[in-house]
Design an enzyme around this catalytic site. Sequence first.
Site, PDB file in Angstrom:
ATOM      1  N   GLY A   1       0.834  -1.206   0.000  1.00 62.08           N
ATOM      2  CA  GLY A   1       0.000   0.000   0.000  1.00 62.08           C
ATOM      3  C   GLY A   1       0.867   1.252   0.000  1.00 62.08           C
ATOM      4  O   GLY A   1       0.638   2.173   0.786  1.00 62.08           O
TER       5      GLY A   1
ATOM      6  N   GLY B   1      -0.587   5.106  -0.962  1.00 60.03           N
ATOM      7  CA  GLY B   1      -1.589   5.778  -0.136  1.00 60.03           C
ATOM      8  C   GLY B   1      -1.018   6.944   0.660  1.00 60.03           C
ATOM      9  O   GLY B   1       0.193   7.209   0.629  1.00 60.03           O
ATOM     10  N   GLN B   2      -1.907   7.609   1.373  1.00 58.49           N
ATOM     11  CA  GLN B   2      -1.510   8.796   2.149  1.00 58.49           C
ATOM     12  C   GLN B   2      -0.377   8.464   3.123  1.00 58.49           C
ATOM     13  O   GLN B   2       0.640   9.144   3.174  1.00 58.49           O
ATOM     14  CB  GLN B   2      -2.720   9.341   2.926  1.00 58.49           C
ATOM     15  CG  GLN B   2      -2.425  10.618   3.695  1.00 58.49           C
ATOM     16  CD  GLN B   2      -3.455  10.927   4.774  1.00 58.49           C
ATOM     17  OE1 GLN B   2      -4.229  10.059   5.177  1.00 58.49           O
ATOM     18  NE2 GLN B   2      -3.449  12.158   5.241  1.00 58.49           N
TER      19      GLN B   2
ATOM     20  N   ASP C   1      -0.703  -7.669  -6.371  1.00 62.62           N
ATOM     21  CA  ASP C   1      -2.006  -7.630  -5.716  1.00 62.62           C
ATOM     22  C   ASP C   1      -1.928  -8.482  -4.455  1.00 62.62           C
ATOM     23  O   ASP C   1      -1.698  -9.692  -4.532  1.00 62.62           O
ATOM     24  CB  ASP C   1      -3.046  -8.199  -6.701  1.00 62.62           C
ATOM     25  CG  ASP C   1      -4.443  -8.210  -6.124  1.00 62.62           C
ATOM     26  OD1 ASP C   1      -4.616  -7.711  -4.992  1.00 62.62           O
ATOM     27  OD2 ASP C   1      -5.352  -8.712  -6.807  1.00 62.62           O
TER      28      ASP C   1
ATOM     29  N   TYR D   1     -16.143  -0.481   7.378  1.00 62.19           N
ATOM     30  CA  TYR D   1     -14.701  -0.333   7.627  1.00 62.19           C
ATOM     31  C   TYR D   1     -14.378  -0.637   9.103  1.00 62.19           C
ATOM     32  O   TYR D   1     -13.450  -1.391   9.408  1.00 62.19           O
ATOM     33  CB  TYR D   1     -14.320   1.099   7.262  1.00 62.19           C
ATOM     34  CG  TYR D   1     -12.913   1.519   7.589  1.00 62.19           C
ATOM     35  CD1 TYR D   1     -11.819   0.928   6.963  1.00 62.19           C
ATOM     36  CD2 TYR D   1     -12.675   2.554   8.499  1.00 62.19           C
ATOM     37  CE1 TYR D   1     -10.531   1.349   7.246  1.00 62.19           C
ATOM     38  CE2 TYR D   1     -11.391   2.986   8.780  1.00 62.19           C
ATOM     39  CZ  TYR D   1     -10.320   2.378   8.153  1.00 62.19           C
ATOM     40  OH  TYR D   1      -9.043   2.801   8.432  1.00 62.19           O
TER      41      TYR D   1
ATOM     42  N   LYS E   1     -12.058  -3.580  10.648  1.00 62.47           N
ATOM     43  CA  LYS E   1     -10.890  -3.303  11.494  1.00 62.47           C
ATOM     44  C   LYS E   1     -11.019  -4.030  12.837  1.00 62.47           C
ATOM     45  O   LYS E   1     -10.030  -4.543  13.367  1.00 62.47           O
ATOM     46  CB  LYS E   1     -10.708  -1.792  11.706  1.00 62.47           C
ATOM     47  CG  LYS E   1     -10.161  -1.062  10.485  1.00 62.47           C
ATOM     48  CD  LYS E   1      -8.734  -1.497  10.159  1.00 62.47           C
ATOM     49  CE  LYS E   1      -8.099  -0.745   9.013  1.00 62.47           C
ATOM     50  NZ  LYS E   1      -6.803  -1.323   8.582  1.00 62.47           N
TER      51      LYS E   1
ATOM     52  N   ILE F   1      -5.474  11.098   9.757  1.00 65.53           N
ATOM     53  CA  ILE F   1      -4.085  11.536   9.564  1.00 65.53           C
ATOM     54  C   ILE F   1      -4.065  12.737   8.621  1.00 65.53           C
ATOM     55  O   ILE F   1      -4.705  12.726   7.568  1.00 65.53           O
ATOM     56  CB  ILE F   1      -3.217  10.378   9.003  1.00 65.53           C
ATOM     57  CG1 ILE F   1      -3.283   9.153   9.940  1.00 65.53           C
ATOM     58  CG2 ILE F   1      -1.767  10.843   8.799  1.00 65.53           C
ATOM     59  CD1 ILE F   1      -2.764   9.362  11.355  1.00 65.53           C
TER      60      ILE F   1
HETATM   61  C1  AKB Z   1     -11.137   7.123   7.723  1.00 68.44           C
HETATM   62  O1  AKB Z   1     -11.612   8.249   7.894  1.00 68.44           O
HETATM   63  O2  AKB Z   1     -11.758   6.184   7.235  1.00 68.44           O
HETATM   64  C2  AKB Z   1      -9.708   6.887   8.169  1.00 68.44           C
HETATM   65  C3  AKB Z   1      -9.632   6.347   9.558  1.00 68.44           C
HETATM   66  C4  AKB Z   1      -9.973   7.206  10.708  1.00 68.44           C
HETATM   67  O3  AKB Z   1      -9.278   5.217   9.752  1.00 68.44           O
HETATM   68  N1  AKB Z   1      -8.950   8.080   8.062  1.00 68.44           N
END
Ligand code: AKB
Length: 317
Positions: free
Chosen positions: A8, A11-12, A53, A143, A147, A173
Amino acid sequence: MEKILVIGSAGQIGSELVMELRRVYGADNVIATVHYTKPPQEVLESGPFEHFDVMNTHQLYEVVNKYKVNQIYHLAAVLSGSAEKKPLPSWDINMQSLLNVLELCRTVKIDKLFWPSSIAVFGPTTPRDHTPQTCTMEPTSVYGMSKLAGERWVEYYWNKYKVDVRGIRYPGIISYKTEPGGGTTDYAVEIFYEAVKNGKYTCFLGPDTKLPMQFMPDCLKATIDLMEAPAEKVKIRSNYNVGGISFDPKILAAEIKKHIPEFEIEYKPDFRQAIADSWPMSIDDSVARADWGLTDEYDLAKMTEVMIREIRKKFNK
Ligand code: AKB
């Protein structure tokens, strides 16, 4: 000698982490990898680079063998806003990529794995102020669910197979090099770009939506400090709380106005408001401070000053 694979790297966080790891461990020892997004030129030109990938286990093993990798940072993930638009494919990518990497670490000799979680693991039943390390976690976003499940898996691989996995529940971030994509906390980066370029910003969260954020230099330092900490100091394997700085859009806008007095903000909350409302407003990271010495340098004023200065340079403003 360390041979570090960063999954990755476009990414940022990944794009800046690759450069910092190359500075610390030597450019040839840090292998940047991406799937489809092109990373910044400096990542491509400053050291080894592979295209693969992470969902393809064959390719993953090939790259690890080719470079004799002994440390992995797995940062690839679909973030909160994007994951709400494609729940099942996002769950699949976030979970299966992690399981592929964990299985690799179990079967090949990988000394350490970094896999980040997020403040998204918390939900509406979590205490929102000074959210403790251990508390009720009932995330409502895809998400966040992925996590939280990931946190359980990484701890399982530590307990059962002694895979030395470490991680941080990243807050939002903030950075000026690579823009984030698809997150709920992204407003806190977009606002700087729009303030410098156009003097105004339409925020997708309401004015009082307080969230924890961290400036990139502190994020990189915390990440590498945790990975360098002696194993016995890393007492939590499911991911550490890291709090950074907490503020809401109206406080950030007021700070920006000190540098750009004509700056104007308006608010048009969208679907991400519900996600933000389910997340903590501030985080208690005393466990990370006590266990492995988390520190941070930037407050809101110092971060804002650097963000505006660097974005102005980028656009000759
Ligand atoms: C998001 O906003 O989805 C991410 C995070 C807080 O994990 N930056």
